[in-house]
Design an enzyme around this catalytic site. Sequence first.
Site, short mmCIF file in Angstrom:
data_model
loop_
_atom_site.label_atom_id
_atom_site.label_comp_id
_atom_site.label_asym_id
_atom_site.label_seq_id
_atom_site.Cartn_x
_atom_site.Cartn_y
_atom_site.Cartn_z
CE LYS A 89 -4.00 -2.24 2.02
NZ LYS A 89 -4.64 -2.64 3.27
CE LYS B 139 -12.42 -2.68 -5.73
NZ LYS B 139 -12.74 -4.04 -5.33
CE LYS C 31 -6.37 -10.85 -8.38
NZ LYS C 31 -6.05 -10.50 -7.07
P1 ADP Z 1 -9.51 -5.98 -6.39
O1 ADP Z 1 -8.24 -6.59 -6.90
O2 ADP Z 1 -10.50 -5.77 -7.48
O3 ADP Z 1 -9.28 -4.74 -5.54
P2 ADP Z 1 -9.89 -7.26 -3.88
O4 ADP Z 1 -8.42 -7.26 -3.65
O5 ADP Z 1 -10.75 -6.34 -3.11
O6 ADP Z 1 -10.16 -7.06 -5.44
O7 ADP Z 1 -10.38 -8.76 -3.69
C1 ADP Z 1 -11.45 -9.17 -2.89
C2 ADP Z 1 -11.54 -10.68 -2.99
O8 ADP Z 1 -11.78 -11.11 -4.34
C3 ADP Z 1 -10.25 -11.39 -2.56
O9 ADP Z 1 -10.60 -12.53 -1.79
C4 ADP Z 1 -9.58 -11.79 -3.84
O10 ADP Z 1 -8.82 -12.96 -3.68
C5 ADP Z 1 -10.75 -12.01 -4.78
N1 ADP Z 1 -10.37 -11.62 -6.15
C6 ADP Z 1 -10.13 -10.38 -6.62
N2 ADP Z 1 -9.83 -10.38 -7.94
C7 ADP Z 1 -9.86 -11.68 -8.33
C8 ADP Z 1 -9.66 -12.34 -9.59
N3 ADP Z 1 -9.35 -11.67 -10.69
N4 ADP Z 1 -9.80 -13.67 -9.63
C9 ADP Z 1 -10.12 -14.36 -8.51
N5 ADP Z 1 -10.33 -13.80 -7.31
C10 ADP Z 1 -10.21 -12.48 -7.20
#
Ligand code: ADP
Length: 320
Positions: free
Chosen positions: A110, A192, A189
């Site tokens: 972060k 957001k 991957k």
């Molecule tokens: P982002 O990367 O969009 O900010 P988060 O880090 O908030 O998403 O992820 C929230 C949950 O969703 C976590 O448990 C994460 O492992 C899962 N997750 C996020 N993106 C993916 C993805 N592309 N494929 C599988 N699981 C994901």
Amino acid sequence: MRILSGIQPSGKLHLGNYMGAIKQHIDLQNKGEAFYFIADFHALTTVKEPALLREHVRDVALDYLALGLDPSKATFYRQSDVPEVTELAWLLTTVTPMGLLERCHSYKDKLAKGIPPDHGLFAYPVLMAADILIVDANIVPVGKDQKQHVEVTRDIAVKFNNLYGETFVIPEERILPEAGVVPGLDGQKMSKSYGNDIGIFLEGKALKERVMAIVTDSAPVEAPKDPDANNVFNILRLFATPEETAEWRERFLKGGVKYSEAKKRLITLLDETFGAARERRRQLAEKPGDVEEILRAGSARARGVAAKTLAKARRACGIE
Ligand code: ADP
Ligand code: TRP
């Protein structure tokens, strides 16, 4: 078996969140006593706009309920409605070595992203430990990025137990399957923060625009194509049956398929997968009082459990 997980209210949920986390959370509500909460105090470490935070909390509550979280099976609450958690976080913070937090990848990541290092960001894992320990959770289903935080939780719990006597249940992480990693529009991957995501609740024109934006190569239609190097196929396969996936694989290998045909099919599959949830979400959104009531009932139930653990921890360390 007690299961606990927290969801950060940090924006609209996407297909990656669904396949990687939400789906498993919903399945697990039938396998044990599940506690799921909206981690609004954690979100405060990065979201500093009150209106936006409120909107995200509302969105995530609607999303989870619409996607099948059943409040009669799982206890669903807002972290900030259970004040015992933050009190426990303080008790835990007094046994947490600085070095333990300084080693956390998530904190370092972060900072690298330019988020200002305030104390909340640094102490984030201690609050997470309080979330977990306060309900005596055995299992914590999380993405692999959160594994270290559960390890920190265990270290803190063991330290407290050694110092003050057996107080906390030692939790285990359950890492959600890597097979579920969903690629985004550009093949990276889905996330957001990369702006390459497809929202679960997009529909109609907005969904179409997003799916049509999936990056494809400019090989001629008749050319044979490697399905595994193909972003449309790699998303489609997560929602199609194994038989249909095998058919698409063969057709791409043979050549003659237009990417737009696969994209149209993907839209239909998403409509089929999430159609009922979208309808439920619309109905729930019209009754914000009902959602509030669900969260209120959830926090009452969670507080019942939390108060007992907190009392035990206070007694153990000499605060009566
Ligand atoms: P982002 O990367 O969009 O900010 P988060 O880090 O908030 O998403 O992820 C929230 C949950 O969703 C976590 O448990 C994460 O492992 C899962 N997750 C996020 N993106 C993916 C993805 N592309 N494929 C599988 N699981 C994901
Ligand atoms: N840090 C988690 C995330 O970003 C959310 C979270 C907060 C959590 N408290 C928790 C997850 C307790 C599991 C258990 O995804």
